[in-house]
Design an enzyme around this catalytic site. Structure first.
Site, short mmCIF file in Angstrom:
data_model
loop_
_atom_site.label_atom_id
_atom_site.label_comp_id
_atom_site.label_asym_id
_atom_site.label_seq_id
_atom_site.Cartn_x
_atom_site.Cartn_y
_atom_site.Cartn_z
N GLY A 1 -0.75 -1.50 3.82
CA GLY A 1 -0.33 -0.61 2.73
C GLY A 1 1.13 -0.87 2.38
N ASN A 2 1.73 0.06 1.69
CA ASN A 2 3.15 -0.08 1.36
C ASN A 2 3.78 1.32 1.22
OD1 ASN A 2 2.99 0.75 -1.55
ND2 ASN A 2 1.56 -0.97 -1.54
N HIS A 3 5.08 1.35 0.97
CA HIS A 3 5.82 2.62 1.01
C HIS A 3 5.75 3.42 -0.29
CE1 HIS A 3 7.47 1.86 4.90
NE2 HIS A 3 8.00 0.71 4.53
N ALA B 1 1.57 0.41 -6.79
CA ALA B 1 1.95 -0.73 -5.94
C ALA B 1 0.67 -1.19 -5.25
CB ALA B 1 3.00 -0.28 -4.93
#
Ligand code: CTP
Length: 400
Positions: free
Chosen positions: A208-210, A276
């Site tokens: 995943g990402n922030h 994102a």
């Protein structure tokens, strides 16, 4: 449509003032900030206490409060309102409004108001039918004031006919429809993506990402505020839409986001892809939790579909496509590459090199680059204000 709007509600001396309690309640329920201003006569029909309690604000009917020396500034009240609603509007107050006669706080606020003014007449049949009333109403309409027409039925006098104040529910519906029809993006379907995507590795872990989703949610809210019909496709995010009109679809993976976008792409005039999206996903998802072993762990991944590129490749005439580029280096050139490769109308560039920009923060600092490679750089702002800038650009392009 009334969410967050400042409404000055004028209440006149008419038996229909009893309906004002429900009207205040409905306005507050719709998210409006309500300031009631009553004519002195109106206080004989319904108590200021009732309307103050329901509106959660003190009610004004005099310029001065003798006990406290407080001064109710009619000019400030007139400027505070995003809209002014006079309901019930008696024949007497309508006549004063038409002639500019100021003998109480309500008529003074009316003359000072710069916002749209709506009035809902309430009077007996013969007063309603009188040519003086007809002429006064025509005068108000010539000023740009908007009438919420009275209904027909039994009147307080016992007569039957026209003159009953519109029902509070109908007044709310009228106001909402009228506000909506004047908004720049009314009848415009828009698609927004927001947040990260999660690509499962096993039942416990993911790639995943922030991304928090804050920027995309702020854009969806702003587009809804401008009257658009917004479909927001969000990856896992704790954000909540402030605008009830935003239709939210929750997804987890890039593949689910693509599918939801494909479903809603047709007919969407504007697409703003702020999500994102993970560029890679594991080739296989382990059915059980992967146990720790000696040595490292290699996860084989495959590329996900670039949703924005898919949209750019399938763009219809008149469709407007907006992408984001979050970069750490060579920012402008990377953004221009994405703009051209994905066939966008403009790209919103933010750099992790700028303090206060990017993921998780409540602020952002953007540069908009359009098809003609015209660049507009904005200062550090709240994500809500950044959303306003982005949506203003969208509205301006749609107008062309
Ligand atoms: N995007 C998308 N689908 C993907 C990847 C990106 O729709 N699978 C969209 C994003 O929502 C954003 C834009 O493409 O609007 C740019 O995303 P970004 O991650 O910055 O760029 P990439 O094209 O993935 O390129 P790179 O990761 O190499 O910077």
């Amino acid at each position: 449509m009334l969410e967050g709007k400042n409404v000055v509600l004028g209440v006149c001396g008419s038996i229909a003032a009893y309906k004002s309690a429900l009207l205040v309640r409905l306005l507050v329920k719709a998210g409006a900030n309500v300031q009631v201003v009553m004519t002195p006569d109106a206080t004989n029909f319904i108590t200021p206490l009732t309307l103050a309690t329901l509106s959660k604000n003190p009610v004004f009917s005099d310029y001065f409060v003798a006990e406290t020396g407080e001064w109710h500034n009619h000019v400030e009240l007139g400027l505070w309102g995003d809209l002014m609603v006079i309901a019930p509007a008696s024949a007497n107050t309508i006549a004063k409004m038409a002639t500019g006669l100021v003998d109480n706080l309500l008529t003074a606020v009316y003359l000072s108001a710069k916002c749209p003014v709506y009035f809902a007449p309430a009077m007996d049949l013969d007063m309603w039918k009188h040519p003086a009333t007809t002429a006064n109403i025509e005068t108000l309409q010539s000023f740009g004031n908007i009438m919420i027409a009275p209904g027909t039925g039994e009147l307080a006098s016992g007569l039957h006919g026209e003159g009953r104040m519109a029902e509070p529910e109908d007044i709310i519906a009228f106001l909402s429809a009228d506000i909506k029809k004047k908004l720049p993006l009314v009848n415009t379907k828009v698609l927004v993506t927001a947040g990260p995507t999660y690509e499962a590795i096993d039942p416990v872990r993911f790639i995943g990402n922030h991304s928090s989703g804050k920027m995309g949610f702020a854009i969806a809210d702003e587009l809804a505020r401008l009257g658009a019909d917004v479909v927001l496709i969000s990856g896992p995010s704790a954000q909540v839409s402030k605008q009830r009109a935003v239709k939210r679809i929750d997804v987890t993976t890039a593949a689910e986001m693509l599918e939801a976008c494909q479903q809603h792409y047709t007919g969407a005039k504007v697409c703003v892809m702020s999500a994102a999206v993970a560029d890679y996903a594991p080739v296989t998802i382990a059915p059980q939790k992967i146990k720790k072993q000696d040595g490292g762990l290699t996860i084989e991944t495959r590329k996900t579909t670039d949703i924005l590129k898919f949209m750019g490749d399938n763009k219809q005439d008149g469709q407007l496509l907006v992408g984001f580029a979050l970069e750490t280096n060579n920012e402008e050139q990377n953004a221009i590459d994405k703009l051209q490769r994905k066939n966008l109308d403009f790209i919103v560039l933010n750099s992790l090199g700028d303090a206060g920009a990017g993921f998780k923060t409540d602020t952002n600092k953007i540069t908009i680059i359009d098809r003609d490679l015209q660049k507009t750089t904005f200062g550090l702002k709240s994500k809500e204000d950044v959303a306003t800038d982005i949506c203003a650009k969208i509205a301006a392009l749609l107008k062309k």
